[in-house]
Design a protein around this motif. Structure first.
Motif, PDB file in Angstrom:
ATOM      1  N   LEU A 195       0.848  -1.185   0.000  1.00 47.32           N
ATOM      2  CA  LEU A 195       0.000   0.000   0.000  1.00 47.32           C
ATOM      3  C   LEU A 195       0.883   1.234   0.000  1.00 47.32           C
ATOM      4  O   LEU A 195       1.738   1.401   0.868  1.00 47.32           O
ATOM      5  N   THR A 197       0.415   5.444  -0.313  1.00 45.05           N
ATOM      6  CA  THR A 197      -0.477   6.592  -0.444  1.00 45.05           C
ATOM      7  C   THR A 197       0.328   7.880  -0.389  1.00 45.05           C
ATOM      8  O   THR A 197       1.418   7.927   0.186  1.00 45.05           O
ATOM      9  N   SER A 231     -11.669   4.205   3.892  1.00 42.86           N
ATOM     10  CA  SER A 231     -11.267   3.546   2.649  1.00 42.86           C
ATOM     11  C   SER A 231     -11.071   2.049   2.859  1.00 42.86           C
ATOM     12  O   SER A 231     -11.479   1.233   2.023  1.00 42.86           O
ATOM     13  N   PHE A 232     -10.446   1.671   3.978  1.00 39.54           N
ATOM     14  CA  PHE A 232     -10.226   0.255   4.263  1.00 39.54           C
ATOM     15  C   PHE A 232     -11.563  -0.475   4.470  1.00 39.54           C
ATOM     16  O   PHE A 232     -11.745  -1.609   4.023  1.00 39.54           O
ATOM     17  N   THR A 233     -12.495   0.192   5.158  1.00 41.44           N
ATOM     18  CA  THR A 233     -13.810  -0.406   5.379  1.00 41.44           C
ATOM     19  C   THR A 233     -14.540  -0.614   4.062  1.00 41.44           C
ATOM     20  O   THR A 233     -15.117  -1.673   3.807  1.00 41.44           O
ATOM     21  N   ASN A 234     -14.509   0.422   3.210  1.00 43.70           N
ATOM     22  CA  ASN A 234     -15.170   0.317   1.906  1.00 43.70           C
ATOM     23  C   ASN A 234     -14.515  -0.749   1.035  1.00 43.70           C
ATOM     24  O   ASN A 234     -15.193  -1.462   0.286  1.00 43.70           O
ATOM     25  N   LEU A 235     -13.198  -0.872   1.149  1.00 41.20           N
ATOM     26  CA  LEU A 235     -12.488  -1.880   0.362  1.00 41.20           C
ATOM     27  C   LEU A 235     -12.899  -3.285   0.789  1.00 41.20           C
ATOM     28  O   LEU A 235     -13.131  -4.168  -0.038  1.00 41.20           O
ATOM     29  N   SER A 236     -13.006  -3.474   2.104  1.00 44.66           N
ATOM     30  CA  SER A 236     -13.373  -4.791   2.621  1.00 44.66           C
ATOM     31  C   SER A 236     -14.812  -5.156   2.274  1.00 44.66           C
ATOM     32  O   SER A 236     -15.110  -6.280   1.869  1.00 44.66           O
ATOM     33  N   GLU A 237     -15.721  -4.171   2.439  1.00 49.30           N
ATOM     34  CA  GLU A 237     -17.134  -4.450   2.224  1.00 49.30           C
ATOM     35  C   GLU A 237     -17.551  -4.300   0.766  1.00 49.30           C
ATOM     36  O   GLU A 237     -18.626  -4.737   0.378  1.00 49.30           O
ATOM     37  N   ALA A 239     -15.062  -3.839  -2.747  1.00 48.67           N
ATOM     38  CA  ALA A 239     -14.278  -4.523  -3.783  1.00 48.67           C
ATOM     39  C   ALA A 239     -13.927  -5.955  -3.396  1.00 48.67           C
ATOM     40  O   ALA A 239     -14.079  -6.878  -4.205  1.00 48.67           O
ATOM     41  N   PHE A 240     -13.438  -6.160  -2.156  1.00 54.93           N
ATOM     42  CA  PHE A 240     -13.048  -7.507  -1.755  1.00 54.93           C
ATOM     43  C   PHE A 240     -14.260  -8.445  -1.683  1.00 54.93           C
ATOM     44  O   PHE A 240     -14.190  -9.602  -2.072  1.00 54.93           O
TER      45      PHE A 240
END
Length: 275
Positions: A195, A197, A231-237, A239-240
């Motif tokens: 990662l 940024t 961003s991490f929450t959205n990525l987990s819920e 895209a992943f």
């Protein structure tokens, strides 16, 4: 075509956080360049670039806390200074060790602002970063002040390392503060994920004081931390989750409370087993 030296130099300059300091790093480079035994001696500039850009930290002989190695604190000739400890020191970019510590007293038009900024930075950094170093330095002929925060967290036993780097340039004449926040995390268990940024920062410090500067830095970094968490929450819920099957190949949900009594191939597959 790039030379072997250029290739190895780029390998060093792009190394993830904490992995240049791992003990096998230099021996591995030597092993990869056995056909050119003198190559390692010419890699000093690459190590210097890496250490200065990554804000490498080092503990001075007899010192109790880490200080930052950066181009903004360079005195030339491999020497650097640290305002808080009133010291200058030599730094070996290959071995990453400090030596020849001498007294260094900061003087100049921005010395008071630099010292007040460091005084305000200390409590903020210690409260929010578990393993960090910081500094403030007069730059550009003493017309501006560079403020640096670097926090490292290494967990090689769990196959990950990470670094937070903040660099701000404050212009006292205009009250503007510009810079960037960079996060670099490398995870390498059964794979290789990194990662990277880079958050540009541009704001104003109306008070023009060290305490006011640190308040703006604290507010900006808090917002960015919250932004990263979202961003991490959205990525987990998002895209992943989209990468996973919503249903098994049978297109039917498994009744987990009955899983112990399922007969594989008949009940799950929906067909009849052969006897």
């Amino acid at each position: 075509m790039a030379s072997h030296k250029d290739i190895v130099s780029s390998f060093i300059e792009g190394a993830p956080p904490g992995e240049v300091s791992i003990s096998p790093f230099l021996p591995n480079i030597k092993a990869l360049t056995l056909h050119e035994p003198g190559l390692v001696k010419g890699l000093g500039p690459a190590f210097e670039k890496y250490n200065e850009e990554q804000f490498t930290t080092v503990k001075l002989p007899g010192g109790s806390q880490q200080v930052v190695v950066t181009s903004h604190s360079s005195l030339g000739g491999g020497r650097y200074f640290d305002v808080e400890s009133s010291s200058s020191f030599e730094f070996d970019h290959v071995t990453r060790k400090a030596s020849a510590v001498q007294s260094y007293v900061l003087e100049g038009p921005q010395s008071d602002l630099v010292k007040s900024t460091i005084k305000a930075l200390g409590p903020y950094v210690k409260e929010h970063f578990p393993n960090a170093a910081y500094g403030a330095y007069p730059i550009e002929n003493d017309s501006r002040v560079a403020v640096i925060i670097v926090a490292n967290k290494y967990s090689p036993n769990n196959f990950w390392n990470g670094r937070w780097r903040s660099l701000y340039i404050f212009d006292p004449s205009s009250g503007t503060l510009e810079g960037s926040i960079k996060v670099d995390v490398h995870y390498y268990e059964d794979g290789n994920v990194r990662l990277l940024t880079n958050k540009p920062v541009s704001l104003s410090v109306p008070s023009g004081t060290g305490a006011g500067l640190v308040r703006e830095v604290a507010s900006t970094e808090k917002k960015y931390q919250e932004e990263l968490n979202r961003s991490f929450t959205n990525l987990s819920e998002g895209a992943f989750k989209a990468l996973r099957r919503q249903l098994p190949v049978t297109r039917q949900k498994i009744e987990w409370e009955k899983v112990a009594s399922y007969r594989v191939g008949q009940d799950i597959g929906g067909g009849s087993s052969r006897r």
